[in-house]
Design a protein around this motif. Sequence first.
Motif, PDB file in Angstrom:
ATOM      1  N   SER A 179       0.828  -1.210   0.000  1.00  0.00           N
ATOM      2  CA  SER A 179       0.000   0.000   0.000  1.00  0.00           C
ATOM      3  C   SER A 179       0.864   1.263   0.000  1.00  0.00           C
ATOM      4  O   SER A 179       0.550   2.243  -0.682  1.00  0.00           O
ATOM      5  CB  SER A 179      -0.925   0.005   1.219  1.00  0.00           C
ATOM      6  OG  SER A 179      -0.164  -0.033   2.427  1.00  0.00           O
ATOM      7  N   GLY A 180       1.968   1.216   0.768  1.00  0.00           N
ATOM      8  CA  GLY A 180       2.851   2.375   0.821  1.00  0.00           C
ATOM      9  C   GLY A 180       3.514   2.640  -0.503  1.00  0.00           C
ATOM     10  O   GLY A 180       3.627   3.795  -0.947  1.00  0.00           O
ATOM     11  N   LEU A 181       3.969   1.570  -1.174  1.00  0.00           N
ATOM     12  CA  LEU A 181       4.612   1.748  -2.472  1.00  0.00           C
ATOM     13  C   LEU A 181       3.632   2.251  -3.522  1.00  0.00           C
ATOM     14  O   LEU A 181       3.979   3.078  -4.366  1.00  0.00           O
ATOM     15  CB  LEU A 181       5.229   0.422  -2.931  1.00  0.00           C
ATOM     16  CG  LEU A 181       6.656   0.123  -2.486  1.00  0.00           C
ATOM     17  CD1 LEU A 181       7.125  -1.191  -3.082  1.00  0.00           C
ATOM     18  CD2 LEU A 181       7.610   1.232  -2.890  1.00  0.00           C
ATOM     19  N   LYS A 182       2.415   1.728  -3.467  1.00  0.00           N
ATOM     20  CA  LYS A 182       1.418   2.137  -4.442  1.00  0.00           C
ATOM     21  C   LYS A 182       1.206   3.645  -4.404  1.00  0.00           C
ATOM     22  O   LYS A 182       0.948   4.276  -5.432  1.00  0.00           O
ATOM     23  CB  LYS A 182       0.102   1.414  -4.181  1.00  0.00           C
ATOM     24  CG  LYS A 182      -0.971   1.668  -5.237  1.00  0.00           C
ATOM     25  CD  LYS A 182      -2.216   0.828  -4.972  1.00  0.00           C
ATOM     26  CE  LYS A 182      -1.947  -0.638  -5.205  1.00  0.00           C
ATOM     27  NZ  LYS A 182      -3.203  -1.443  -5.106  1.00  0.00           N
ATOM     28  N   ALA A 183       1.359   4.228  -3.234  1.00  0.00           N
ATOM     29  CA  ALA A 183       1.140   5.658  -3.071  1.00  0.00           C
ATOM     30  C   ALA A 183       2.292   6.498  -3.611  1.00  0.00           C
ATOM     31  O   ALA A 183       2.098   7.685  -3.921  1.00  0.00           O
ATOM     32  CB  ALA A 183       0.908   5.983  -1.596  1.00  0.00           C
ATOM     33  N   VAL A 184       3.485   5.909  -3.733  1.00  0.00           N
ATOM     34  CA  VAL A 184       4.649   6.708  -4.129  1.00  0.00           C
ATOM     35  C   VAL A 184       5.300   6.270  -5.433  1.00  0.00           C
ATOM     36  O   VAL A 184       6.108   7.016  -5.994  1.00  0.00           O
ATOM     37  CB  VAL A 184       5.728   6.704  -3.017  1.00  0.00           C
ATOM     38  CG1 VAL A 184       5.160   7.229  -1.716  1.00  0.00           C
ATOM     39  CG2 VAL A 184       6.330   5.317  -2.819  1.00  0.00           C
ATOM     40  N   LEU A 185       5.007   5.075  -5.933  1.00  0.00           N
ATOM     41  CA  LEU A 185       5.650   4.630  -7.170  1.00  0.00           C
ATOM     42  C   LEU A 185       5.366   5.601  -8.319  1.00  0.00           C
ATOM     43  O   LEU A 185       4.241   6.063  -8.488  1.00  0.00           O
ATOM     44  CB  LEU A 185       5.175   3.226  -7.555  1.00  0.00           C
ATOM     45  CG  LEU A 185       5.816   2.056  -6.822  1.00  0.00           C
ATOM     46  CD1 LEU A 185       5.190   0.744  -7.278  1.00  0.00           C
ATOM     47  CD2 LEU A 185       7.325   2.020  -7.052  1.00  0.00           C
ATOM     48  N   PRO A 186       6.379   5.900  -9.111  1.00  0.00           N
ATOM     49  CA  PRO A 186       6.172   6.805 -10.246  1.00  0.00           C
ATOM     50  C   PRO A 186       5.175   6.235 -11.244  1.00  0.00           C
ATOM     51  O   PRO A 186       5.077   5.011 -11.423  1.00  0.00           O
ATOM     52  CB  PRO A 186       7.569   6.896 -10.866  1.00  0.00           C
ATOM     53  CG  PRO A 186       8.515   6.539  -9.764  1.00  0.00           C
ATOM     54  CD  PRO A 186       7.789   5.515  -8.959  1.00  0.00           C
ATOM     55  N   ALA A 187       4.443   7.106 -11.885  1.00  0.00           N
ATOM     56  CA  ALA A 187       3.535   6.687 -12.949  1.00  0.00           C
ATOM     57  C   ALA A 187       4.359   6.114 -14.107  1.00  0.00           C
ATOM     58  O   ALA A 187       5.486   6.552 -14.353  1.00  0.00           O
ATOM     59  CB  ALA A 187       2.711   7.879 -13.428  1.00  0.00           C
ATOM     60  N   TYR A 188       3.789   5.138 -14.793  1.00  0.00           N
ATOM     61  CA  TYR A 188       4.476   4.525 -15.931  1.00  0.00           C
ATOM     62  C   TYR A 188       3.838   5.020 -17.220  1.00  0.00           C
ATOM     63  O   TYR A 188       2.640   4.822 -17.454  1.00  0.00           O
ATOM     64  CB  TYR A 188       4.384   3.005 -15.832  1.00  0.00           C
ATOM     65  CG  TYR A 188       4.916   2.265 -17.047  1.00  0.00           C
ATOM     66  CD1 TYR A 188       6.162   2.565 -17.581  1.00  0.00           C
ATOM     67  CD2 TYR A 188       4.166   1.255 -17.648  1.00  0.00           C
ATOM     68  CE1 TYR A 188       6.655   1.882 -18.681  1.00  0.00           C
ATOM     69  CE2 TYR A 188       4.654   0.560 -18.749  1.00  0.00           C
ATOM     70  CZ  TYR A 188       5.894   0.869 -19.262  1.00  0.00           C
ATOM     71  OH  TYR A 188       6.383   0.201 -20.351  1.00  0.00           O
ATOM     72  N   VAL A 189       4.628   5.695 -18.035  1.00  0.00           N
ATOM     73  CA  VAL A 189       4.151   6.211 -19.318  1.00  0.00           C
ATOM     74  C   VAL A 189       5.104   5.709 -20.395  1.00  0.00           C
ATOM     75  O   VAL A 189       6.184   6.288 -20.600  1.00  0.00           O
ATOM     76  CB  VAL A 189       4.106   7.750 -19.327  1.00  0.00           C
ATOM     77  CG1 VAL A 189       3.486   8.238 -20.639  1.00  0.00           C
ATOM     78  CG2 VAL A 189       3.330   8.286 -18.135  1.00  0.00           C
TER      79      VAL A 189
END
Length: 555
Positions: A40-50
Motif C-alpha cells: 500500500s505504501g509503495l502504491k502511493a509513491v511509485l512513479p507513474a508509468y508512461v
Amino acid sequence: MNRRHFLSAAVSVAGLAAAAPLLSACGGSGSQSSTVNTESGLKAVLPAYVPSTALKPDFPSIAGGADVMTDPGFLTYPANPVATVSGVPGKGGSYTAVTPLWGTVPTAGNSFYQAMSKALGVNLTMKPADGNNYNTIVPTMTASKHLPDWINLPSWWNSNFNVGELAGTQLADLTPYLAGDKIKKYPNLAAVPSAAWRVGAWGDKLYGIPCFSTGFAIAGGTFYRRDILESRGITGDQVKSADDLMSLGKELTDAKRGVWAFGDIWTYMFSAWNVPLKWSVDNGKLVHKYEMPAFLDALDWHYRLATSGYMHPDTLAGDNANATTRFYAGKELIQGGGMGAWVLADYQSGVAANPNYRRGAFNAITADGKGTPRTFMGASSSMISYLNANLKPEQIEELLAVANYLAAPYGTAEYTMVNFGVEGVHHTRQNGVPTFTDEGKKDVQAQTYPFLAAPQSVISSPGADVVTKDYAAWQAANVKALTKPVFWNMNISMPQWAATADAAQAVEDTIKDCYHGKKKVADVKAAIASWKSSGGDRLKQWMTDNVLNKYGTGQ
C-alpha cells in the motif's frame, strides 16, 4: 568481450542473488525492518508509468502478467535518431559521480566526457572504480560519509553497503520529485516500468534510480548449440522433462571425440522441480528451499548428471573461465548462463569459430514433464544509482533532468550520444550500425553514464537478425512462465547475523561440490542440518516475524 556484452552478462549472473529479497545488513542483533516496503505504501509513491512512443519496435513487448513483459525487439538501428529532450537539461552545475567498471578506466577529461558535459549542461566528473573491488571501495566512502554527488550501488551488494541504513541519511529521498505523476516532468524516466523503481525504494520512499530495467528478469537459461542439435534432427522444444535432458546427454556425448553434452546448468535448472529461489509459503508458514524435498530431488538429479559421464571434465573441475570457449568449439553443447550471453558479440565470436554457429535456449520445463513450468523472477533492475542527501533541492532537480537525458529510449539521439558518442569522432556508421572508432573503443565502450540512469532494456543485435529474432521468440514463448517469488522486489534490512545466515555460504559450497559430483546429497543434507541449528531456523523465525507477518509476500 565488449563492454556492453560484459555488462548484460554480469547483471544476469548477479540476478539470481538479487532475485531473492534485496537485502541490506544493519548493525546489532535486534530486528530492524523499518525499511521494508509495503504494497500500500509503495502504491502511493511509485512513479507513474508512461511508455515511450519515440520508436516503434519490430517486436513489441508482450505482457505475461502484472509487472511481467518481454523486452521490445529492434532489428535495425534508426538512421535518423529522434530527440526526446529539448535543449540542454543542466544549468551549469558541477558534480562528481562514481560507478563500477569492469574493464580499463577511460582517461579523465577525455573527448567523450567533454562532449557529454556539453550535451548535459553540467560539469559531471566521472570517476569509475574497479568493479571487481567495488564492494570494498564503497564502504570506505560511506564510513567516512564522503559519498560523491551521484553513485551506483548494485543491488546484489545491498548487504555490503548497508543501503537500508544509508537511505535517508546519506542518500537523498527522491519521493517529493518522482512520486506518482510528478515523474511526468521527466518523460524518459517515466518510461521506466514501475516495478524497477521498487528496487531502489526503502521504507515506502523512493531513493534509487533504476538502470537496465526489464520486465523479463530471470537469472538466466539453459543454452544449447542449436546448429549442432538441429543438424542431428533435435529441436529444443522436444525437451520437456529432466529425463529428456538426461537422454539427450547420452545421445550427444562422445568422449573419444572430445565432446560432452553438458556444462554447469544447476543455477538455471533447479526451478524445474518447482524449487523457489529461496523462500516459499505453505499454508501460511514460511519454508526455506533447503527444507523442501523437491530441492533434494533436484540436487539428486544433478549429482547423477555429474557422475553420468555426460558433463565436460573441465566443468567438473570448476573451470568456468573457459566454458564459453568450449561452447564455441562444440566441445560442450549445453550449458547454463545469464541471458546477457545472447547478444551480437556472442554471435560474432561463435561464427568466427564455426560459420554455422547458432545459440538456442530450452523453454522452461517441469522435471516430470507434467504441469505448468515456472521460472522465478529476479529484481526488475540490479543496477541502482543514488543521489547524495547533502544536495540542495535545486541540485537534485538538475541531476534528475540529467538522468532523464541518460534514460532516453533505445535508438534516440540521446541514447546514441550516451552509448556511442559523437558520430565521426567516437563512432561511424557501418551498414547503418553505429560502430566504434579507436577513440570510441577507448573512451565510450567502457560504459559509465548508463550506470547512472538507463532506459528499459531491449533486444537488439543489428547486423545479426537471427539473434534478435531467436531471443525475442524465446522470451515470447516463456513470458507466461515467469512467476514472482516470495518477497519479490522487497528491500529488507537484516541484522548482520541474519544476512550471514541468509547467505548460507557453507551450504552453497557443498551444493556446488554435489552438482560437480564431488560430494553426495547426504553431505548437503548434513550441511543444511548444521545451517539450520547455527542460524537458519532463527533466520526463518526472524523473516516470519519481521517481514511475512507484517508485510506479506510481495507477490
